[in-house]
Design an enzyme around this catalytic site. Structure first.
Site, PDB file in Angstrom:
ATOM      1  N   SER A   1       0.699  -1.186  -0.174  1.00 23.43           N
ATOM      2  CA  SER A   1       0.161   0.111  -0.377  1.00 23.43           C
ATOM      3  C   SER A   1       0.990   1.224   0.192  1.00 23.43           C
ATOM      4  CB  SER A   1      -0.838  -0.236   1.641  1.00 23.43           C
ATOM      5  OG  SER A   1      -0.230   0.303   2.668  1.00 23.43           O
TER       6      SER A   1
ATOM      7  N   ARG B   1      26.934  16.045 -10.591  1.00 22.48           N
ATOM      8  CA  ARG B   1      26.006  17.302  -9.919  1.00 22.48           C
ATOM      9  C   ARG B   1      24.408  17.051 -10.396  1.00 22.48           C
ATOM     10  NH1 ARG B   1      24.817  20.946 -15.109  1.00 22.48           N
ATOM     11  NH2 ARG B   1      26.355  21.047 -15.974  1.00 22.48           N
TER      12      ARG B   1
ATOM     13  N   ALA C   1       5.205   0.665  -4.396  1.00 22.76           N
ATOM     14  CA  ALA C   1       4.507  -0.341  -4.652  1.00 22.76           C
ATOM     15  C   ALA C   1       3.324   0.452  -6.154  1.00 22.76           C
ATOM     16  CB  ALA C   1       3.843  -0.868  -3.426  1.00 22.76           C
TER      17      ALA C   1
ATOM     18  N   LEU D   1      21.350  11.661 -32.862  1.00 17.57           N
ATOM     19  CA  LEU D   1      20.540  10.331 -32.841  1.00 17.57           C
ATOM     20  C   LEU D   1      19.424  11.145 -31.372  1.00 17.57           C
ATOM     21  CD1 LEU D   1      20.137   7.338 -33.413  1.00 17.57           C
ATOM     22  CD2 LEU D   1      21.544   6.658 -31.965  1.00 17.57           C
TER      23      LEU D   1
ATOM     24  N   LYS E   1      17.592   2.011 -16.902  1.00 16.55           N
ATOM     25  CA  LYS E   1      16.906   2.811 -18.008  1.00 16.55           C
ATOM     26  C   LYS E   1      17.694   2.214 -19.645  1.00 16.55           C
ATOM     27  CE  LYS E   1      16.281   6.619 -14.627  1.00 16.55           C
ATOM     28  NZ  LYS E   1      14.833   6.848 -14.943  1.00 16.55           N
TER      29      LYS E   1
ATOM     30  N   HIS F   1      22.691   5.649  -8.167  1.00 15.45           N
ATOM     31  CA  HIS F   1      22.113   6.334  -9.532  1.00 15.45           C
ATOM     32  C   HIS F   1      23.314   6.723 -10.694  1.00 15.45           C
ATOM     33  CE1 HIS F   1      18.373   5.341  -8.246  1.00 15.45           C
ATOM     34  NE2 HIS F   1      18.022   6.434  -7.458  1.00 15.45           N
TER      35      HIS F   1
ATOM     36  N   LYS G   1      28.364  16.989 -31.166  1.00 11.42           N
ATOM     37  CA  LYS G   1      28.776  18.551 -31.670  1.00 11.42           C
ATOM     38  C   LYS G   1      30.015  18.200 -32.400  1.00 11.42           C
ATOM     39  CE  LYS G   1      26.834  20.659 -27.818  1.00 11.42           C
ATOM     40  NZ  LYS G   1      25.647  21.626 -28.548  1.00 11.42           N
TER      41      LYS G   1
HETATM   42  C1  BG6 Z   1      15.025   8.130  -6.247  1.00 11.62           C
HETATM   43  C2  BG6 Z   1      15.070   9.174  -5.426  1.00 11.62           C
HETATM   44  O1  BG6 Z   1      15.639   6.922  -6.398  1.00 11.62           O
HETATM   45  O2  BG6 Z   1      15.336   8.715  -8.371  1.00 11.62           O
HETATM   46  C3  BG6 Z   1      14.338  10.087  -5.848  1.00 11.62           C
HETATM   47  O3  BG6 Z   1      15.160   9.012  -4.273  1.00 11.62           O
HETATM   48  C4  BG6 Z   1      14.299  10.239  -7.346  1.00 11.62           C
HETATM   49  O4  BG6 Z   1      14.470  11.744  -5.372  1.00 11.62           O
HETATM   50  C5  BG6 Z   1      14.751  10.269  -7.898  1.00 11.62           C
HETATM   51  O5  BG6 Z   1      13.330  12.226  -7.952  1.00 11.62           O
HETATM   52  C6  BG6 Z   1      14.985  10.119  -9.383  1.00 11.62           C
HETATM   53  O6  BG6 Z   1      14.208   8.814 -10.568  1.00 11.62           O
HETATM   54  P1  BG6 Z   1      14.061   9.330 -11.790  1.00 11.62           P
HETATM   55  O7  BG6 Z   1      13.722   7.492 -12.619  1.00 11.62           O
HETATM   56  O8  BG6 Z   1      12.722   9.605 -11.829  1.00 11.62           O
HETATM   57  O9  BG6 Z   1      15.021   9.875 -12.419  1.00 11.62           O
END
Ligand code: BG6
Length: 482
Positions: free
Chosen positions: A14, A331, A18, A395, A183, A241, A376
Site C-alpha cells: 500500500s 552534479r 509499490a 541520434l 534505464k 544512480h 557536437k
Molecule cells: C530515486 C530518488 O531513487 O530516484 C528520488 O529517491 C529521485 O528522489 C528518483 O527523484 C529519480 O528517478 P528518475 O527515474 O525519476 O530519474
C-alpha cells in the site's frame, strides 16, 4: 529462468513505491506478454484492505498507452489479491504461505517459484527477510528477493545490513535494485562504448578532457521532506544512480555479458575512483525568485534549521591508466529549472594552426527525458564561406525510431531481468561496499561541524551561482554556451 507459475509477493503493497513503480511495472510487463505464463500476485502490507480496495488503489496508478491496454488492466488486476499482516510477527506470513501453497497445489506446480519484492523501508528489511525465510521458503522452493535502496546510511550501516541478510539469502537469491541500471540509455552505454570503434578508440585521457554527469529535477521535496531530510541528494541519487552511470561509462570492457564478468569489471573500476573533499560544492534551495515556490526549509516535514544538501557537485578522479588526469564531475540537484539527466563528454582541443578559432567536440548522452546521443562536431559552413561552425550529429530516439517502439520503463526491464535470473543490472554486495567506502568520508565531511558553506539557490534556477566557476576549475571549457 522462472517457469510457468510464479507467485509474486509485493511487500509494502500500500506504500508509495509499490503503487507508483512496482505494480505499474508488473502491469507493463503483463501488457507486453512478458510476465511468466501464470502469475499469482499478492500484495502484503499492514493496512487492512480488501482485494478490491487494493486493486482500486493500484488502478489509479496504471498508465495506458491506448484503449487496448486499458481493457487489459482489469484482467491484470484480477491476478492480484491482498493479505494484511505485520512485518515482525509470523501470523501474516502463515497466511501468505497458505495462499502460495494453495495456488501451487491448484496448479499442480512441481517446484514452487516465488519472487518477493520488498518495497519497504530498510528498518524492516531484516525482520521481513527473517520471517520470509522461516515461514515462506519451504524446502525445494525457488525464491528470489528484490530489495530497494537505501542499502544503509553509510559504510557501517550498509555492512551491518549485508551481514544481517547474508545468513538468510545467498547473493544468488538477492536482487538489489538501482533503477538507473534499467534505464534504456544507461543500458545502451555498453553498446555505444564497446560496439563502436570510433568511440572506443578515443575513450581515454589522450582524447577526452572532461566529463560531467548531471541530474536535474524541476521539483523540490514536495511532501517527501521527512524522508529526504536525513538522506540528502548525495545519498539519494549520487552514491547510487550517478555512480552507477559513471562506472558503466568508465569501466574496462568485460570479457563477456555474463553478470559476474560485468560486475567484476565494475568493481575494478570503482576501486580506482577517488573523491577530493576540497573539490565539492553544496547547496540548498530557497524560495523561487517570484516567491511562488517554497524553499526547502518551508517544508513542514523538515527540521527547521536543516542543513540538508539538495544540490551537490563533486569532482571525482579515476586513478588508472585510462583516466588519470581527466576531471569527472557528478552534479545533482532538486528544485532546478528543468528535469534532465545527461552525460557530457568534452574532447581535447585540436591543434589550432590552420584555424583561427575552433571549438571542442562534445558527445552528449541524454538519459532522460527524450533519450538522445549527439555529437557536437565542426563543419564548414556550406557555400562559398570557408568558416567553420559547430553542428550536431544527432541520434534523438523520438525522431529516429517510431513512436510504436516500446522502450521499457526501468522497473519493467529490471523485474523482467529478475524473472530471467539475470543479475547483470543489479548491485552486487562488493560493489555496494566499495561505493560506500568512496562516499562515506565525503558524507561525514558535508554533514559534520566543519562542513563547507551551503549555497542557497532559488527554486527554479539553473544551478547554484558558483557552479560555473566550479566546472571551469574542473576542466570544462565554456566555448559552447558562453
Ligand atoms: C530515486 C530518488 O531513487 O530516484 C528520488 O529517491 C529521485 O528522489 C528518483 O527523484 C529519480 O528517478 P528518475 O527515474 O525519476 O530519474
Amino acid at each position: 529462468a522462472f517457469g510457468d507459475h510464479v507467485s509474486i509477493v509485493v511487500f509494502g503493497a500500500s506504500g508509495d513505491l509499490a503503487k507508483k513503480k512496482t505494480f505499474p511495472a508488473l502491469f507493463g510487463l503483463y501488457n507486453q506478454g512478458l510476465l511468466p505464463k501464470n502469475v499469482n500476485i499478492i500484495g502484503y502490507a499492514r493496512s487492512e484492505l480488501s482485494n478490491e480496495e487494493l486493486r482500486e488503489r493500484i488502478k489509479s496508478f496504471l498508465k495506458f498507452k491506448d484503449d487496448a491496454a486499458k481493457l487489459k488492466a482489469d484482467g491484470f488486476l484480477q491476478l492480484i489479491s491482498y493479505i494484511s499482516g505485520p512485518y515482525d510477527k509470523p501470523d501474516g506470513y502463515h497466511k501468505l504461505e497458505e495462499a502460495i501453497s494453495k495456488y501451487d497445489q491448484e496448479n499442480k506446480v512441481q517446484q514452487s517459484e516465488r519472487l518477493f519484492y520488498l518495497a519497504l523501508p530498510p528498518s524492516v528489511f531484516t525482520t521481513a527477510g527473517k520471517n520470509i525465510k522461516e515461514h515462506c521458503y519451504p524446502e525445494g522452493a525457488r525464491l528470489r528477493l528484490i530489495v530497494e535502496k537505501p542499502f544503509g546510511h553509510d559504510l557501517e550501516s550498509s555492512r551491518q545490513l549485508q551481514k544481517d541478510l547474508a545468513p538468510l539469502f545467498s547473493e544468488e537469491e538477492l536482487y538489489r535494485i538501482d533503477h538507473y541500471l534499467g534505464k534504456e540509455m544507461v543500458k545502451n552505454l555498453f553498446v555505444l562504448r564497446f560496439g563502436n570503434a570510433m568511440l572506443s578508440g578515443v575513450w581515454n585521457n589522450r582524447h577526452i578532457s572532461s566529463v560531467q554527469i548531471s541530474f536535474k529535477e524541476a521539483f523540490g521535496t514536495e511532501g517527501r521532506g521527512g524522508y529526504f531530510d536525513d538522506i540528502g541528494i548525495v545519498r539519494d541519487v549520487m552514491q547510487n544512480h550517478l555512480l552507477q552511470v559513471l562506472t558503466l561509462l568508465t569501466m574496462d570492457r568485460p570479457v563477456s555479458f555474463d553478470p559476474e564478468a560485468v560486475r567484476d569489471e565494475k568493481v575494478k573500476a570503482l576501486k580506482a575512483f577517488s573523491i577530493d573533499n576540497d573539490n565539492i560544492l553544496i547547496g540548498q534551495y530557497g524560495k523561487s525568485e517570484d516567491g511562488t515556490k517554497p524553499g526547502y526549509l518551508d517544508d513542514d516535514t523538515v527540521k527547521k534549521d536543516s542543513k540538508c544538501v539538495t544540490y551537490a557537485a563533486m569532482g571525482i578522479n579515476i586513478n588508472n591508466e585510462r583516466w588519470d588526469g581527466v576531471p569527472f564531475v557528478l552534479r545533482a540537484g532538486k528544485a532546478l529549472d528543468e528535469s534532465k539527466v545527461e552525460i557530457r563528454i568534452q574532447f581535447k582541443q585540436v591543434a589550432k594552426g590552420i584555424f583561427k578559432e575552433i571549438q571542442r567536440n562534445e558527445l552528449v548522452i541524454r538519459i532522460q527525458p527524450n533519450e538522445a546521443v549527439y555529437m557536437k562536431i565542426n563543419s564548414k559552413i556550406p557555400g562559398i564561406s570557408t568558416e567553420t561552425s559547430l553542428t550536431e550529429l544527432d541520434l534523438t530516439y523520438s525522431s529516429r525510431y517510431s513512436k510504436d517502439f516500446w522502450i521499457p520503463e526501468a522497473y519493467e526491464a529490471l523485474i523482467r531481468d529478475c524473472f530471467l535470473g539475470n543479475h547483470a543490472n543489479f548491485v552486487r554486495d562488493d560493489e555496494l561496499d566499495v561505493s560506500w567506502q568512496l562516499f562515506t568520508p565525503l558524507l561525514q565531511y558535508i554533514e559534520g561541524e566543519d562542513r563547507p558553506e551551503l549555497e542557497i539557490y532559488p527554486y527554479g534556477s539553473k544551478s547554484p551561482k558558483s557552479l560555473k566557476k566550479f566546472l571551469i576549475k574542473n576542466g570544462y571549457v565554456f566555448d559552447h554556451e558562453g
